[in-house]
Design a protein around this motif. Sequence first.
Motif, mmCIF file in Angstrom:
data_model
loop_
_atom_site.group_PDB
_atom_site.id
_atom_site.type_symbol
_atom_site.label_atom_id
_atom_site.label_comp_id
_atom_site.label_asym_id
_atom_site.label_seq_id
_atom_site.Cartn_x
_atom_site.Cartn_y
_atom_site.Cartn_z
ATOM 1 N N ASP A 98 7.277 10.756 4.483
ATOM 2 C CA ASP A 98 7.569 12.144 4.132
ATOM 3 C C ASP A 98 8.979 12.500 4.609
ATOM 4 N N ASP A 99 9.959 12.140 3.838
ATOM 5 C CA ASP A 99 11.358 12.386 4.194
ATOM 6 C C ASP A 99 12.162 12.465 2.902
ATOM 7 N N ASP A 103 15.557 6.655 1.270
ATOM 8 C CA ASP A 103 15.953 5.990 0.027
ATOM 9 C C ASP A 103 15.406 4.573 -0.106
ATOM 10 N N GLY A 104 14.503 4.158 0.812
ATOM 11 C CA GLY A 104 13.908 2.833 0.727
ATOM 12 C C GLY A 104 12.510 2.890 0.143
ATOM 13 N N PRO A 105 11.767 1.790 0.198
ATOM 14 C CA PRO A 105 10.368 1.802 -0.251
ATOM 15 C C PRO A 105 9.592 2.903 0.475
ATOM 16 N N ASP A 106 8.756 3.629 -0.268
ATOM 17 C CA ASP A 106 8.159 4.834 0.316
ATOM 18 C C ASP A 106 6.849 4.602 1.063
ATOM 19 N N ALA A 107 6.269 3.417 1.018
ATOM 20 C CA ALA A 107 5.007 3.164 1.729
ATOM 21 C C ALA A 107 5.242 3.232 3.237
ATOM 22 N N LEU A 108 4.403 3.956 3.953
ATOM 23 C CA LEU A 108 4.546 4.065 5.404
ATOM 24 C C LEU A 108 4.113 2.794 6.137
ATOM 25 N N PRO A 109 2.990 2.158 5.767
ATOM 26 C CA PRO A 109 2.600 0.920 6.460
ATOM 27 C C PRO A 109 3.535 -0.244 6.126
#
Length: 321
Positions: A98-99, A103-109
């Motif tokens: 949540d940002d 600008d990178g891959p959005d998956a948190l894990p």
Amino acid sequence: MAVKCHTDRNLPSPRSAPVDYVGVILDAVRKFEKVPDRREMIHDAMYTHMLSQYRTHVATSPDALVPALIEWLILARWVGPRKSEWCSDSPTKYKVIDDEYWDGPDALPFIFEDFVFLTASGQEIKITKDMWSDPQTSMPSTFAYLVLRVRKQKNNDNYQKLTYARIYKNPLLCPVRAAFRIVCRGRRLRLPKTHPAAVHFSSTHKSFRLITANDTNVYLRRVAQAVYKLPAGSNALRLWSTHSLRVTACNLLHRAGFSDSAIKNRLRWRSDSFMMYLRNTFYTADAHASALDLGIQPTQHEKRTLEEHELIQQGRCALAA
């Protein structure tokens, strides 16, 4: 109450002060009240039990939940991941970063792209189809190191990279092997490199599923119940959860004699808050006993007279001998 004492007197609320001292005090109280609920580490006996199960499951259903989860629990001994960094709350949906400026891959894990393997000389190794297509294929001897990238962290030390070495003495506990099998599983399940890596194959749904926090909690508690002979409804079982992974990594390094700065560096802490993760374990008790035991035996004169029940027991032992 502190706020009310001010507002009732038409004084400014202390919560709006430059330093929210009320919040600081309340946070300290909350932490103190949670002491009885602090999570347990995953003890050696539990890992031994898991490895016994792993040998059975990996031979027949290598991509199922149990072997997949155990490989993550093995990797966790070294990495000490936070829950958000590796597993999900839902088997079909993962959290995204949540940002608005990200600008990178959005998956948190962790995603498959976060895993890089190196030779002993530092050259990157690509996992090829002949390595991942057969789940029974052993990790090639050229794999010497794992470089794990942590794209998003709680403390915002983002895109940090940590290196882990291959273990030869006990390969089943090797972080490089565990990571290799995790990445190979993703390839077999045809998942993109930007997809979360904590997955397993569900025979019920005939497709992949994300490993969830609930999967982890349930499994750890089953293992603890089996190892420590605890009743199914025991409150003690609640002390094992996803948070136990970080507690375990911290305690293992402390047990091995690592310095505070080394523990903070390897497990990605900025402060000394890791001290809250240290537990009074069997290992600390043994170390304490060894350190304080001078090996002094009482003299014959200093020995007390055996009591009647002890004499009876001693006689029984003599007869048995």
